[in-house]
Design a protein around this motif. Structure first.
Motif, PDB file in Angstrom:
ATOM      1  N   LEU A  15      40.911  41.016  28.420  1.00 42.43           N
ATOM      2  CA  LEU A  15      40.070  42.203  28.472  1.00 42.43           C
ATOM      3  C   LEU A  15      39.052  42.196  27.333  1.00 42.43           C
ATOM      4  O   LEU A  15      37.881  42.519  27.538  1.00 42.43           O
ATOM      5  N   ASP A  16      39.493  41.816  26.142  1.00 33.77           N
ATOM      6  CA  ASP A  16      38.597  41.787  24.984  1.00 33.77           C
ATOM      7  C   ASP A  16      37.463  40.782  25.152  1.00 33.77           C
ATOM      8  O   ASP A  16      36.361  41.002  24.665  1.00 33.77           O
ATOM      9  N   ARG A  17      37.730  39.684  25.823  1.00 31.41           N
ATOM     10  CA  ARG A  17      36.667  38.692  25.994  1.00 31.41           C
ATOM     11  C   ARG A  17      35.788  38.991  27.214  1.00 31.41           C
ATOM     12  O   ARG A  17      34.853  38.274  27.506  1.00 31.41           O
ATOM     13  N   GLY A  18      36.116  40.056  27.927  1.00 29.28           N
ATOM     14  CA  GLY A  18      35.261  40.505  29.009  1.00 29.28           C
ATOM     15  C   GLY A  18      35.573  39.943  30.376  1.00 29.28           C
ATOM     16  O   GLY A  18      34.725  40.004  31.269  1.00 29.28           O
ATOM     17  N   ASP A  19      36.783  39.430  30.573  1.00 34.02           N
ATOM     18  CA  ASP A  19      37.147  38.954  31.911  1.00 34.02           C
ATOM     19  C   ASP A  19      37.003  40.089  32.915  1.00 34.02           C
ATOM     20  O   ASP A  19      37.340  41.239  32.630  1.00 34.02           O
ATOM     21  N   GLY A  20      36.536  39.761  34.097  1.00 38.67           N
ATOM     22  CA  GLY A  20      36.372  40.742  35.156  1.00 38.67           C
ATOM     23  C   GLY A  20      37.614  40.868  36.016  1.00 38.67           C
ATOM     24  O   GLY A  20      38.623  40.187  35.812  1.00 38.67           O
ATOM     25  N   ALA A  21      37.523  41.730  36.999  1.00 41.23           N
ATOM     26  CA  ALA A  21      38.655  42.020  37.877  1.00 41.23           C
ATOM     27  C   ALA A  21      39.180  40.769  38.571  1.00 41.23           C
ATOM     28  O   ALA A  21      40.397  40.546  38.605  1.00 41.23           O
ATOM     29  N   ASP A  22      38.292  39.947  39.108  1.00 38.95           N
ATOM     30  CA  ASP A  22      38.749  38.762  39.832  1.00 38.95           C
ATOM     31  C   ASP A  22      39.494  37.793  38.923  1.00 38.95           C
ATOM     32  O   ASP A  22      40.512  37.217  39.316  1.00 38.95           O
ATOM     33  N   ASP A  23      39.002  37.624  37.682  1.00 38.37           N
ATOM     34  CA  ASP A  23      39.687  36.747  36.727  1.00 38.37           C
ATOM     35  C   ASP A  23      41.069  37.285  36.383  1.00 38.37           C
ATOM     36  O   ASP A  23      42.043  36.533  36.305  1.00 38.37           O
ATOM     37  N   LEU A  24      41.153  38.586  36.165  1.00 36.35           N
ATOM     38  CA  LEU A  24      42.439  39.196  35.830  1.00 36.35           C
ATOM     39  C   LEU A  24      43.416  39.108  36.996  1.00 36.35           C
ATOM     40  O   LEU A  24      44.606  38.842  36.796  1.00 36.35           O
ATOM     41  N   ILE A  25      42.919  39.306  38.191  1.00 36.10           N
ATOM     42  CA  ILE A  25      43.783  39.202  39.370  1.00 36.10           C
ATOM     43  C   ILE A  25      44.317  37.777  39.513  1.00 36.10           C
ATOM     44  O   ILE A  25      45.503  37.581  39.776  1.00 36.10           O
ATOM     45  N   ARG A  26      43.451  36.800  39.334  1.00 35.98           N
ATOM     46  CA  ARG A  26      43.914  35.401  39.408  1.00 35.98           C
ATOM     47  C   ARG A  26      44.969  35.115  38.347  1.00 35.98           C
ATOM     48  O   ARG A  26      46.004  34.515  38.628  1.00 35.98           O
ATOM     49  N   LEU A  73      52.692  36.075  37.438  1.00 40.19           N
ATOM     50  CA  LEU A  73      53.851  36.659  38.111  1.00 40.19           C
ATOM     51  C   LEU A  73      54.615  35.596  38.884  1.00 40.19           C
ATOM     52  O   LEU A  73      55.846  35.598  38.898  1.00 40.19           O
ATOM     53  N   HIS A  74      53.905  34.704  39.513  1.00 41.97           N
ATOM     54  CA  HIS A  74      54.559  33.631  40.254  1.00 41.97           C
ATOM     55  C   HIS A  74      55.307  32.694  39.309  1.00 41.97           C
ATOM     56  O   HIS A  74      56.467  32.378  39.527  1.00 41.97           O
ATOM     57  N   ASP A  75      54.636  32.253  38.250  1.00 36.15           N
ATOM     58  CA  ASP A  75      55.232  31.267  37.343  1.00 36.15           C
ATOM     59  C   ASP A  75      56.357  31.841  36.492  1.00 36.15           C
ATOM     60  O   ASP A  75      57.372  31.191  36.296  1.00 36.15           O
ATOM     61  N   HIS A  76      56.179  33.042  35.974  1.00 37.62           N
ATOM     62  CA  HIS A  76      57.154  33.607  35.032  1.00 37.62           C
ATOM     63  C   HIS A  76      58.279  34.385  35.713  1.00 37.62           C
ATOM     64  O   HIS A  76      59.430  34.277  35.325  1.00 37.62           O
ATOM     65  N   PHE A  77      57.920  35.172  36.719  1.00 36.67           N
ATOM     66  CA  PHE A  77      58.908  36.032  37.366  1.00 36.67           C
ATOM     67  C   PHE A  77      59.358  35.508  38.722  1.00 36.67           C
ATOM     68  O   PHE A  77      60.291  36.028  39.314  1.00 36.67           O
ATOM     69  N   GLY A  78      58.647  34.514  39.253  1.00 35.19           N
ATOM     70  CA  GLY A  78      59.009  33.956  40.547  1.00 35.19           C
ATOM     71  C   GLY A  78      58.700  34.887  41.709  1.00 35.19           C
ATOM     72  O   GLY A  78      59.339  34.793  42.756  1.00 35.19           O
ATOM     73  N   LEU A  79      57.736  35.776  41.521  1.00 34.83           N
ATOM     74  CA  LEU A  79      57.411  36.769  42.544  1.00 34.83           C
ATOM     75  C   LEU A  79      55.917  36.810  42.782  1.00 34.83           C
ATOM     76  O   LEU A  79      55.124  36.342  41.980  1.00 34.83           O
ATOM     77  N   SER A  80      55.550  37.421  43.892  1.00 34.76           N
ATOM     78  CA  SER A  80      54.142  37.670  44.144  1.00 34.76           C
ATOM     79  C   SER A  80      53.913  39.170  44.090  1.00 34.76           C
ATOM     80  O   SER A  80      54.808  39.965  44.367  1.00 34.76           O
ATOM     81  N   ALA A  81      52.711  39.556  43.725  1.00 37.46           N
ATOM     82  CA  ALA A  81      52.383  40.973  43.583  1.00 37.46           C
ATOM     83  C   ALA A  81      51.792  41.507  44.872  1.00 37.46           C
ATOM     84  O   ALA A  81      51.127  40.789  45.616  1.00 37.46           O
ATOM     85  N   ASP A  82      52.009  42.779  45.113  1.00 36.44           N
ATOM     86  CA  ASP A  82      51.348  43.481  46.201  1.00 36.44           C
ATOM     87  C   ASP A  82      49.860  43.503  45.866  1.00 36.44           C
ATOM     88  O   ASP A  82      49.468  44.025  44.812  1.00 36.44           O
ATOM     89  N   PRO A  83      49.006  42.932  46.722  1.00 35.89           N
ATOM     90  CA  PRO A  83      47.575  42.827  46.395  1.00 35.89           C
ATOM     91  C   PRO A  83      46.896  44.166  46.106  1.00 35.89           C
ATOM     92  O   PRO A  83      46.068  44.258  45.200  1.00 35.89           O
ATOM     93  N   ASP A  84      47.245  45.205  46.840  1.00 34.74           N
ATOM     94  CA  ASP A  84      46.629  46.512  46.616  1.00 34.74           C
ATOM     95  C   ASP A  84      47.052  47.102  45.273  1.00 34.74           C
ATOM     96  O   ASP A  84      46.222  47.622  44.525  1.00 34.74           O
ATOM     97  N   LYS A  85      48.331  47.014  44.968  1.00 36.09           N
ATOM     98  CA  LYS A  85      48.822  47.543  43.695  1.00 36.09           C
ATOM     99  C   LYS A  85      48.294  46.727  42.528  1.00 36.09           C
ATOM    100  O   LYS A  85      48.004  47.278  41.458  1.00 36.09           O
ATOM    101  N   LEU A  86      48.149  45.418  42.720  1.00 33.22           N
ATOM    102  CA  LEU A  86      47.583  44.563  41.680  1.00 33.22           C
ATOM    103  C   LEU A  86      46.145  44.964  41.387  1.00 33.22           C
ATOM    104  O   LEU A  86      45.745  45.131  40.238  1.00 33.22           O
ATOM    105  N   ARG A  87      45.360  45.160  42.426  1.00 34.21           N
ATOM    106  CA  ARG A  87      43.956  45.551  42.237  1.00 34.21           C
ATOM    107  C   ARG A  87      43.869  46.926  41.569  1.00 34.21           C
ATOM    108  O   ARG A  87      43.028  47.146  40.702  1.00 34.21           O
ATOM    109  N   GLN A  88      44.756  47.851  41.932  1.00 37.64           N
ATOM    110  CA  GLN A  88      44.775  49.169  41.293  1.00 37.64           C
ATOM    111  C   GLN A  88      45.112  49.041  39.807  1.00 37.64           C
ATOM    112  O   GLN A  88      44.492  49.686  38.962  1.00 37.64           O
TER     113      GLN A  88
END
Length: 83
Positions: free
Chosen positions: A36-47, A53-68
């Motif tokens: 956030l401090d370096r100015g990453d946008g929404a798409d970068d943060l979502i990626r 979440l996949h690598d650390h928790f072994g899960l995928s996020a709900d796309p709508d909740k992730l975007r929110q």
């Protein structure tokens, strides 16, 4: 940021009855704030969060909740309010 992550609760640990570890998502705080401090946008943060979440928790996020969540994180950073 901790409160935002707990509110999002991507793995559902805070929706289970009983005490949840208060630091469950602390591994995401510093990397997110740095992005956030370096100015990453929404798409970068979502990626980033999708991969993390996949690598650390072994899960995928709900796309709508992730975007929110990403929208709230961007608003939080723009407001400069530290939680």
């Amino acid at each position: 940021m901790r409160a935002l992550l707990r509110g999002w609760d991507p793995i559902g640990v805070f929706s289970i009855p009983g005490p949840a570890p208060p630091d469950e998502y602390d591994c995401l705080i510093d990397p997110l704030v740095e992005r956030l401090d370096r100015g990453d946008g929404a798409d970068d943060l979502i990626r980033y969060l999708t991969q993390r979440l996949h690598d650390h928790f072994g899960l995928s996020a709900d796309p709508d909740k992730l975007r929110q969540f990403v929208g709230r994180a961007l608003e939080w950073r723009a407001g400069g309010t530290l939680l």
